[in-house]
Design a protein around this motif. Structure first.
Motif, PDB file in Angstrom:
ATOM      1  N   PRO A 177     107.962  -2.289  10.513  1.00  0.00           N
ATOM      2  CA  PRO A 177     108.525  -0.928  10.521  1.00  0.00           C
ATOM      3  C   PRO A 177     107.544   0.143  10.994  1.00  0.00           C
ATOM      4  CG  PRO A 177     109.161  -2.078   8.515  1.00  0.00           C
ATOM      5  CD  PRO A 177     108.142  -2.941   9.196  1.00  0.00           C
ATOM      6  N   GLN A 178     106.247  -0.099  10.802  1.00  0.00           N
ATOM      7  CA  GLN A 178     105.254   0.891  11.214  1.00  0.00           C
ATOM      8  C   GLN A 178     105.140   0.994  12.733  1.00  0.00           C
ATOM      9  OE1 GLN A 178     101.600   1.394   8.771  1.00  0.00           O
ATOM     10  NE2 GLN A 178     102.138  -0.583   7.885  1.00  0.00           N
ATOM     11  N   SER A 249      87.267  -6.695   7.316  1.00  0.00           N
ATOM     12  CA  SER A 249      88.516  -6.098   6.833  1.00  0.00           C
ATOM     13  C   SER A 249      88.461  -4.577   6.904  1.00  0.00           C
ATOM     14  CB  SER A 249      88.798  -6.553   5.397  1.00  0.00           C
ATOM     15  OG  SER A 249      89.098  -7.928   5.347  1.00  0.00           O
ATOM     16  N   ASP A 250      87.324  -4.002   6.528  1.00  0.00           N
ATOM     17  CA  ASP A 250      87.178  -2.538   6.582  1.00  0.00           C
ATOM     18  C   ASP A 250      87.319  -2.038   8.022  1.00  0.00           C
ATOM     19  OD1 ASP A 250      86.800  -2.297   3.876  1.00  0.00           O
ATOM     20  OD2 ASP A 250      84.615  -2.343   3.983  1.00  0.00           O
ATOM     21  N   ILE A 251      86.687  -2.735   8.969  1.00  0.00           N
ATOM     22  CA  ILE A 251      86.773  -2.321  10.371  1.00  0.00           C
ATOM     23  C   ILE A 251      88.201  -2.485  10.880  1.00  0.00           C
ATOM     24  CG2 ILE A 251      85.943  -2.747  12.720  1.00  0.00           C
ATOM     25  CD1 ILE A 251      83.336  -3.827  11.445  1.00  0.00           C
ATOM     26  N   ALA A 252      88.849  -3.591  10.511  1.00  0.00           N
ATOM     27  CA  ALA A 252      90.231  -3.835  10.937  1.00  0.00           C
ATOM     28  C   ALA A 252      91.173  -2.777  10.379  1.00  0.00           C
ATOM     29  CB  ALA A 252      90.668  -5.231  10.482  1.00  0.00           C
ATOM     30  N   ILE A 253      91.043  -2.497   9.080  1.00  0.00           N
ATOM     31  CA  ILE A 253      91.913  -1.505   8.442  1.00  0.00           C
ATOM     32  C   ILE A 253      91.651  -0.117   9.015  1.00  0.00           C
ATOM     33  CG2 ILE A 253      92.471  -0.378   6.242  1.00  0.00           C
ATOM     34  CD1 ILE A 253      91.727  -3.094   4.898  1.00  0.00           C
ATOM     35  N   GLY A 254      90.369   0.206   9.251  1.00  0.00           N
ATOM     36  CA  GLY A 254      90.023   1.504   9.830  1.00  0.00           C
ATOM     37  C   GLY A 254      90.524   1.645  11.253  1.00  0.00           C
ATOM     38  N   THR A 255      90.391   0.579  12.053  1.00  0.00           N
ATOM     39  CA  THR A 255      90.879   0.602  13.429  1.00  0.00           C
ATOM     40  C   THR A 255      92.378   0.854  13.468  1.00  0.00           C
ATOM     41  OG1 THR A 255      89.147  -0.949  14.128  1.00  0.00           O
ATOM     42  CG2 THR A 255      91.064  -0.741  15.563  1.00  0.00           C
ATOM     43  N   ALA A 256      93.114   0.141  12.629  1.00  0.00           N
ATOM     44  CA  ALA A 256      94.564   0.308  12.578  1.00  0.00           C
ATOM     45  C   ALA A 256      94.936   1.708  12.108  1.00  0.00           C
ATOM     46  CB  ALA A 256      95.175  -0.744  11.652  1.00  0.00           C
ATOM     47  N   LYS A 257      94.172   2.231  11.141  1.00  0.00           N
ATOM     48  CA  LYS A 257      94.484   3.567  10.617  1.00  0.00           C
ATOM     49  C   LYS A 257      94.336   4.639  11.690  1.00  0.00           C
ATOM     50  CE  LYS A 257      93.673   4.611   6.326  1.00  0.00           C
ATOM     51  NZ  LYS A 257      95.022   5.091   5.892  1.00  0.00           N
ATOM     52  N   VAL A 258      93.346   4.500  12.558  1.00  0.00           N
ATOM     53  CA  VAL A 258      93.185   5.445  13.660  1.00  0.00           C
ATOM     54  C   VAL A 258      94.450   5.462  14.525  1.00  0.00           C
ATOM     55  CG1 VAL A 258      91.913   5.922  15.795  1.00  0.00           C
ATOM     56  CG2 VAL A 258      90.666   5.288  13.718  1.00  0.00           C
ATOM     57  N   LEU A 259      95.087   4.307  14.667  1.00  0.00           N
ATOM     58  CA  LEU A 259      96.309   4.192  15.457  1.00  0.00           C
ATOM     59  C   LEU A 259      97.559   4.588  14.673  1.00  0.00           C
ATOM     60  CD1 LEU A 259      95.476   0.733  17.068  1.00  0.00           C
ATOM     61  CD2 LEU A 259      95.478   2.937  18.266  1.00  0.00           C
ATOM     62  N   GLY A 260      97.379   4.895  13.388  1.00  0.00           N
ATOM     63  CA  GLY A 260      98.506   5.303  12.557  1.00  0.00           C
ATOM     64  C   GLY A 260      99.119   4.175  11.760  1.00  0.00           C
ATOM     65  N   ILE A 261      98.504   2.990  11.787  1.00  0.00           N
ATOM     66  CA  ILE A 261      99.040   1.809  11.099  1.00  0.00           C
ATOM     67  C   ILE A 261      98.238   1.558   9.825  1.00  0.00           C
ATOM     68  CG2 ILE A 261      99.608  -0.627  11.309  1.00  0.00           C
ATOM     69  CD1 ILE A 261     101.108   1.101  13.305  1.00  0.00           C
ATOM     70  N   ASP A 262      98.937   1.381   8.715  1.00  0.00           N
ATOM     71  CA  ASP A 262      98.277   1.091   7.436  1.00  0.00           C
ATOM     72  C   ASP A 262      98.331  -0.400   7.152  1.00  0.00           C
ATOM     73  OD1 ASP A 262      97.555   3.730   6.708  1.00  0.00           O
ATOM     74  OD2 ASP A 262      99.612   4.142   6.077  1.00  0.00           O
ATOM     75  N   LEU A 263      97.166  -1.038   7.084  1.00  0.00           N
ATOM     76  CA  LEU A 263      97.065  -2.434   6.685  1.00  0.00           C
ATOM     77  C   LEU A 263      96.731  -2.512   5.210  1.00  0.00           C
ATOM     78  CD1 LEU A 263      95.013  -3.918   9.684  1.00  0.00           C
ATOM     79  CD2 LEU A 263      97.497  -3.822   9.421  1.00  0.00           C
TER      80      LEU A 263
END
Length: 490
Positions: A177-178, A249-263
């Motif tokens: 959905p994101q 995991s921190d880098i992955a979650i942060g990268t996705a967050k920059v794109l607007g996606i919450d992991l």
């Protein structure tokens, strides 16, 4: 392409620059193309495996959505299981199975051994994206979710580059959905993502990669060391794998967050857990919840008689160990954690009586401290099997851990050990200082994110913390090695 490389930084900057320029309806195209390019930067032809799994799971899930009879739906689920697990078993476990069967055959003097000269390269992240797409088809089969109609969006769910090769393992009802949402350029959200990435780079570059020098120096030739050397290397491996994996995991979650996606959050200060059960609620959360939902509960979970529940628990952890690698050491590691939990449940009444007898429950700081120390010791002991190159190495390390224990309080002996760890004395000091900073981050983040805690502090304290991490990354980080993340091999 490694997160800890200049190539990734350049790739990421290009992707986010184009991402926020593109119309919303075309962003999935950019992310999908970027994800495939990200994976192909490692070994181009292996992207065909991801595409093949994506096509199969898309088609069978669409078909399951059109069929109401459970028997027919099960047939399509079987196709998905056979395809994905078949690829996983072939690429990851063919040599292990063949070698193990040969060992059995030789015991019975069977003269037709199976081949063991496989020259198969393990596809990076195959265990992660296989489990991610399997959770989707199983949920469609169960009727928990409806099959995704948009093939491109589904393909993006399977291959989303921030978490493609080492998780977190996301569920489709949370991630898909994101991809349909209109994510605007938001400086605050981008800043939050970059802060997460900074902590991840600190863990990986400053701690994990430098600690790895000591661990590799000793664990790759354990028979040349004993006593305090082995203890230090084992303790440091505990920090290495925490920082390596939670850093990713921190880098992955942060990268996705920059794109607007919450992991999903994948780690919650696991070394401050007060029990093994609590540890697995904090360590690799996306995997532990996957095994709970798709292995433990289908086996019967805790809705069965106690002996069967313990069986379910033990089998789940054995499979979890095997998931980590085609090696009996990983199976032993998983089995140990299963035994820890079973023994913990059995001895709980006795532990409660001791706590009440000694009135430890009236000492709010002492009891949790003891529980954390015991849990950390058990987890660290199990890491020996996880890191040792062979079972014989693990057996040697365990049998020589406490050699010369009477010398451990001798400052001269400790100094001699410190300068013989495969790194300079300056690097030893760096390791100690960086681990102290890590423990502070983990302690303040044990109940909620360290970033949320910092938001309630004075801005000077908040930015002093982030600037400290930046300084440590650039002055103490290991950049010349370009080492892969440990979990890439899984």
């Amino acid at each position: 392409m490694l997160f800890n490389s200049f190539e990734f930084i350049l790739f990421f900057l290009i992707v986010i620059s184009i991402y926020f320029i593109l119309p919303y309806r075309l962003r999935w195209v950019l992310l999908l193309a970027s994800s495939y390019y990200f994976y192909m930067a490692w070994k181009p032809e292996y992207v065909l495996l991801i595409i093949f799994s994506t096509i199969v799971d898309y088609l069978v899930s669409r078909r399951m959505g059109q069929v109401k009879e459970k028997k027919k739906r099960k047939k399509y689920l079987f196709i998905s299981l056979l395809t994905n697990l078949g690829l996983l078993i072939f690429f990851k476990y063919a040599f292990f199975i063949s070698e193990s069967l040969n060992g059995v055959f030789s015991t019975f003097n069977i003269t037709y051994p199976l081949p063991t000269n496989f020259s198969i390269i393990l596809p990076m992240g195959i265990s992660f994206y296989t489990f991610q797409t399997l959770s989707y088809t199983i949920d469609v089969y169960r009727g928990k979710i409806k099959p995704e109609k948009h093939f491109g969006v589904f393909a993006l769910y399977v291959s989303f580059f921030p978490q493609l090769v080492a998780g977190p393992i996301e569920r489709s009802d949370r991630l898909i959905p994101q991809f349909y949402k209109k994510h605007k350029f938001d400086l605050k959200r981008i800043g939050d993502g970059l802060k997460l990435m900074l902590v991840g780079f600190f863990k990986k570059l400053v701690i994990a990669d430098r600690v790895a020098m000591v661990v590799n120096h000793i664990y790759n030739q354990p028979s040349e060391f004993e006593g305090l050397y082995l203890v230090i290397a084992t303790l440091l491996f505990g920090f290495q794998i925490l920082c390596d994996f939670s850093g990713y995991s921190d880098i992955a979650i942060g990268t996705a967050k920059v794109l607007g996606i919450d992991l999903m959050t994948n780690f919650k200060s696991p070394y401050f857990a007060t029990s093994i059960k609590d540890f697995w609620k904090r360590w690799h959360i996306s995997l532990s919840t996957w095994f709970k939902d798709y292995v433990y509960i289908p086996l019967g979970g805790n809705r069965v008689k106690l002996p069967r529940m313990y069986f379910n628990l033990f089998v789940t952890f054995l499979i979890s160990g095997l998931w980590h690698g085609a090696n009996w050491n990983f199976v032993i590691w998983g089995g140990l954690h299963g035994c820890y939990q079973i023994i913990g449940n059995i001895t709980k009444p006795i532990k409660d009586k001791i706590i009440n007898l000694l009135k430890l429950n009236r000492l709010p700081f002492i009891l949790p401290f003891i529980q954390r120390v015991v849990t950390f010791a058990l987890v660290t002991f199990a890491w020996i099997f996880f890191r040792a190159n062979t079972f014989e190495d693990a057996r040697y390390i365990i049998s020589h851990l406490l050699v010369d224990i009477e010398l451990w309080l001798n400052s001269g002996y400790v100094y001699d050990v410190g300068i013989d760890l495969g790194v300079t004395l300056t690097e030893v000091v760096m390791i100690i200082l960086s681990i102290m900073v890590l423990l502070m981050i983990e302690w303040f983040g044990r109940k909620e994110s360290i970033h949320l805690r910092l938001l309630r502090t004075h801005f000077i304290i908040r930015w002093a913390f982030y600037y400290l991490l930046i300084i440590m990354v650039f002055t103490m980080g290991v950049f010349y090695d370009g080492s892969e993340f440990i979990y890439f091999q899984f």
